[in-house]
Design a protein around this motif. Structure first.
Motif, PDB file in Angstrom:
ATOM      1  N   THR A   1      -4.669 -11.349   2.360  1.00  0.00           N
ATOM      2  CA  THR A   1      -4.249 -10.260   3.230  1.00  0.00           C
ATOM      3  C   THR A   1      -5.466  -9.656   3.909  1.00  0.00           C
ATOM      4  O   THR A   1      -6.609  -9.858   3.477  1.00  0.00           O
ATOM      5  CB  THR A   1      -3.539  -9.145   2.433  1.00  0.00           C
TER       6      THR A   1
ATOM      7  N   GLY B   1      -6.294  -6.648   3.870  1.00  0.00           N
ATOM      8  CA  GLY B   1      -6.926  -5.704   2.951  1.00  0.00           C
ATOM      9  C   GLY B   1      -8.001  -6.336   2.076  1.00  0.00           C
ATOM     10  O   GLY B   1      -8.979  -5.699   1.715  1.00  0.00           O
ATOM     11  N   GLU B   2      -7.815  -7.635   1.757  1.00  0.00           N
ATOM     12  CA  GLU B   2      -8.752  -8.278   0.843  1.00  0.00           C
ATOM     13  C   GLU B   2     -10.113  -8.554   1.484  1.00  0.00           C
ATOM     14  O   GLU B   2     -11.117  -8.642   0.795  1.00  0.00           O
ATOM     15  CB  GLU B   2      -8.154  -9.605   0.328  1.00  0.00           C
TER      16      GLU B   2
ATOM     17  N   PRO C   1     -14.311  -1.907   3.852  1.00  0.00           N
ATOM     18  CA  PRO C   1     -13.535  -0.716   3.500  1.00  0.00           C
ATOM     19  C   PRO C   1     -14.130   0.583   4.040  1.00  0.00           C
ATOM     20  O   PRO C   1     -13.464   1.595   4.053  1.00  0.00           O
ATOM     21  CB  PRO C   1     -13.535  -0.725   1.974  1.00  0.00           C
TER      22      PRO C   1
ATOM     23  N   HIS D   1      -2.260  -4.032   9.915  1.00  0.00           N
ATOM     24  CA  HIS D   1      -1.943  -3.376   8.643  1.00  0.00           C
ATOM     25  C   HIS D   1      -2.691  -4.062   7.519  1.00  0.00           C
ATOM     26  O   HIS D   1      -2.916  -5.267   7.564  1.00  0.00           O
ATOM     27  CB  HIS D   1      -0.440  -3.445   8.374  1.00  0.00           C
ATOM     28  N   GLU D   2      -3.050  -3.315   6.497  1.00  0.00           N
ATOM     29  CA  GLU D   2      -3.831  -3.917   5.414  1.00  0.00           C
ATOM     30  C   GLU D   2      -3.015  -4.972   4.657  1.00  0.00           C
ATOM     31  O   GLU D   2      -3.572  -5.861   4.038  1.00  0.00           O
ATOM     32  CB  GLU D   2      -4.341  -2.857   4.452  1.00  0.00           C
ATOM     33  N   THR D   3      -1.670  -4.869   4.706  1.00  0.00           N
ATOM     34  CA  THR D   3      -0.857  -5.835   3.974  1.00  0.00           C
ATOM     35  C   THR D   3      -0.517  -7.069   4.808  1.00  0.00           C
ATOM     36  O   THR D   3       0.099  -8.005   4.312  1.00  0.00           O
ATOM     37  CB  THR D   3       0.464  -5.181   3.523  1.00  0.00           C
TER      38      THR D   3
ATOM     39  N   VAL E   1      -8.169  -1.247  10.495  1.00  0.00           N
ATOM     40  CA  VAL E   1      -7.116  -1.618   9.553  1.00  0.00           C
ATOM     41  C   VAL E   1      -6.467  -0.318   9.069  1.00  0.00           C
ATOM     42  O   VAL E   1      -7.171   0.619   8.701  1.00  0.00           O
ATOM     43  CB  VAL E   1      -7.701  -2.394   8.358  1.00  0.00           C
TER      44      VAL E   1
ATOM     45  N   ASP F   1      -3.108   1.685   6.835  1.00  0.00           N
ATOM     46  CA  ASP F   1      -2.082   1.509   5.813  1.00  0.00           C
ATOM     47  C   ASP F   1      -0.718   1.823   6.426  1.00  0.00           C
ATOM     48  O   ASP F   1      -0.605   2.033   7.632  1.00  0.00           O
ATOM     49  CB  ASP F   1      -2.389   2.355   4.573  1.00  0.00           C
TER      50      ASP F   1
ATOM     51  N   VAL G   1      -8.003   2.701   6.934  1.00  0.00           N
ATOM     52  CA  VAL G   1      -8.546   2.407   5.610  1.00  0.00           C
ATOM     53  C   VAL G   1      -9.725   1.443   5.661  1.00  0.00           C
ATOM     54  O   VAL G   1     -10.397   1.237   4.658  1.00  0.00           O
ATOM     55  CB  VAL G   1      -7.459   1.809   4.669  1.00  0.00           C
TER      56      VAL G   1
END
Lengths: 395, 228
Positions: A253, A255-256, A260, A325-327, A347, A349, A355
């Motif tokens: 994803t 997010g990974e 950050p 989106h992070e997902t 990115v 949430d 985020v």
């Protein structure tokens, strides 16, 4: 533990010996997109049709919303559950309006409400309202299946059963309808049970995947887990080697791999604040948020330099920016980022809070690693070759 | 001619009335029995072919023989004639109802059931409308049969236009024969016309539109071919 839809030790045996399904124990939460996948004769349709009692199990129980369906009036039960079949099955002698509001008519909903529903549903699938007065034969296959899908949603049922609904459609229409149903399902929070033999379709749509073979459930898990840990050779074969390889980047994803610590600035801060922050943090662009940390836009050194005499606050000079989106899966976003030529992508949430961010350099490792990446490099090389040869001719 | 009409006119009218009455009652009874029976057969498929065979066998009995068979049971007069004609009207209606209903694509039945229609709702709202053109064709055929066979009913004292035809034949009076046959033909033609209109009216609008579209497509294709 009790799910919204539950199969408890369900079996169906024809003529005392021919087993259609056996030893089925499954439980699903509300709002899931459940795909039953398997070869033909694996019992996936049989299982689906037990939910609205189109089939009855010879043993075991099917529970919907903590009620055993065997104790419910089948006609009333079916009116609470949407139903879409492969051959669409729009009633040929009824107009599109009559088709869409069929279940509402059975439920004796008044005409004004039905009219509203018809308009709402036809808008939902982006077809013109004039089409309500047409007959099914006047529509194309894709249009008919759109109507077939919203007919199942029209009475606001919580559960929708779909039996290979897009099997007979051309790939482009199929893809569009897959997006449509996934979208509607998420937006309206429906629980969908979807039968298919197409792994691409199942992986694209499902939040829960049930792999079936010869009347048995081979594996029931999220698509990610099925891809990462196929239960046996049959599942591996069904997924296919290519997808197993692809599944590595597929499951990463945003997010990974994002950075950050995004450098953000509030939109009401002054331009000098902005340039100071850039200097301190050694960056050339800042992500603009409001006081709640919600994404507003982006400023970079270029437009700051150009606009500094005309504007006072960051909010005045920021520009809109595409975000992810992070997902989100990288598989879906990578191509977009590369194509748009974006240097920085914020990115966010679910609530639009910033985020992190993706930069082009954070994608390099990934592109390098994946098969997908090498394919793309090969394409690029081909293009370069083609350009080279035309250039030579011109010379 | 005028003398003939003044002598037989009222008789022709009276006999036509009887003729229509016998035929209409027989046909209505036939519809009332055969349509529900045909629908019931689609729900009990195993029974369908034996029952249709029996009804077909009844149809093969010569009409005069069937009429005379009625005599020992029901005596003479209108009742035996109506019953015999009713038996004849059954087959076309029953067969077409059964065919029409079983030709309704299973997917519609499946969807109707899956969307929560009861058996009766599925029949009335889905299967019957779709099968209606076929059923109406059966009723149409029966109606014409019954009107023409009703002339024979005169043999067992049921009255009708057959009376005029047979008395003309026995007394060598050709004008009386015509006084019977011409009204029968006219009645048959008028009923045929009316039933055709009714069929069109009862066929779902979608099917008529679809047919029009198809025929205009065929015409267009033919026109294109001719141009080439």
């Amino acid at each position: 533990m009790s799910g919204f839809i539950e199969f408890q030790n369900v079996a169906k045996v024809y003529n005392g010996s021919k087993v259609a399904v056996e030893n089925v124990d499954l439980s699903f939460e509300k709002g899931e997109f459940i795909c039953f996948i398997g070869t033909s004769g694996s019992g996936k349709t049989t299982l689906m049709r037990m939910i609205n009692r189109m089939n009855t199990p010879t043993s075991g129980k099917v529970m919907v919303d903590n009620q055993d369906v065997a104790n419910l009036n089948p006609v009333e039960l079916r009116r609470r559950i949407g139903y879409v079949i492969q051959s669409i099955g729009l009633m040929p002698h009824m107009t599109i309006r009559e088709n869409i509001t069929l279940v509402q008519r059975l439920l004796k909903v008044d005409e004004a409400t039905r009219e509203q529903t018809a308009n709402k549903m036809i808008d939902l699938v982006e077809l013109p309202r004039e089409m309500l007065d047409r007959y099914p034969f006047e529509l194309s296959g894709g249009q008919q299946q759109r109507i077939g899908v919203v007919r199942a949603l029209a009475a606001d049922q919580d559960i929708i059963l779909m039996d290979e609904p897009f099997g007979a459609l051309d790939p482009i229409t199929r893809e569009a309808l897959q997006d449509l149903i996934k979208n509607l399902q998420e937006k309206l929070g429906k629980t969908v049970v979807f039968v298919t033999h197409d792994m691409d379709e199942a992986l694209k749509l499902a939040s829960q995947l049930v792999v079936m073979s010869h009347g048995h459930v081979v594996q029931a898990d999220t698509p990610e887990n099925v891809l990462r840990h196929p239960a046996n050779e049959f599942v591996e074969e069904l997924i296919g080697e290519e997808r197993l390889l692809q599944s590595k980047p597929d499951n990463t994803t945003v997010g990974e791999i994002m950075i950050p610590s995004a450098v953000t600035i509030h939109s009401d801060r002054s331009l000098s604040d902005a340039i100071t922050m850039m200097k301190e943090r050694r960056v050339d662009s800042l992500i603009v948020t409001n006081n709640d940390g919600i994404l507003q836009g982006i400023v970079d050194i270029q437009n700051l330099n150009r606009m500094r005499s005309k504007a006072s606050s960051v909010g005045d000079i920021m520009v809109d920016v595409p975000f992810v989106h992070e997902t989100d899966y990288l598989k879906h976003t990578l191509q977009k980022i590369l194509n748009l030529g974006l240097k920085v992508v914020p990115v966010v949430d679910k609530t639009q809070h910033v985020v992190g961010l993706l930069t082009r350099s954070s994608l390099v490792d990934l592109v390098y690693d994946t098969i997908w990446g090498t394919d793309m490099n090969a394409d690029a090389a081909d293009d370069a070759g083609a350009l080279g040869s035309t250039a030579m001719k011109e010379v | 001619m005028q003398a003939f009409i003044s002598e037989y006119g009222s008789q022709i009218l009276e006999k036509s009335g009887q003729h229509l009455y016998i035929s209409a009652i027989a046909l209505v009874l036939g519809i009332l029995v055969a349509v529900p029976a045909g629908i019931a057969l689609t729900r009990a498929d195993k029974m369908a072919s034996p029952i249709i065979n029996v009804v077909s066998a009844l149809q093969t009995i010569p009409s005069l023989a069937l009429l005379t068979l009625m005599l020992p049971i029901f005596g003479i007069g209108r009742t035996p004639a109506i019953i015999a004609l009713f038996i004849y009207s059954l087959l076309p209606i029953l067969r077409n109802t059964y065919l029409g209903m079983s030709n309704v694509n299973d997917e519609y039945r499946d969807v109707a059931k899956g969307m929560g229609m009861s058996n009766v709702q599925s029949i009335l709202q889905v299967e019957l409308p779709i099968a209606l053109p076929t059923i109406m064709a059966g009723i149409h055929l029966s109606a014409i049969y019954v009107i023409s066979w009703a002339t024979l009913a005169s043999y067992i004292g049921a009255g009708g236009l057959g009376d005029l035809i047979f008395s003309g034949l026995y007394n060598y009076q050709p004008d009386l024969i015509f006084a019977g046959t011409i009204p029968v033909t006219i009645i048959a033609l008028i009923v045929d016309f009316l039933l055709t209109k009714l069929e069109q009216k009862m066929t779902p609008k979608a099917f008529i539109l679809e047919e029009k579209q198809q025929s205009s497509q065929i015409e267009q294709e033919e026109a294109q071919r001719r141009e080439r």
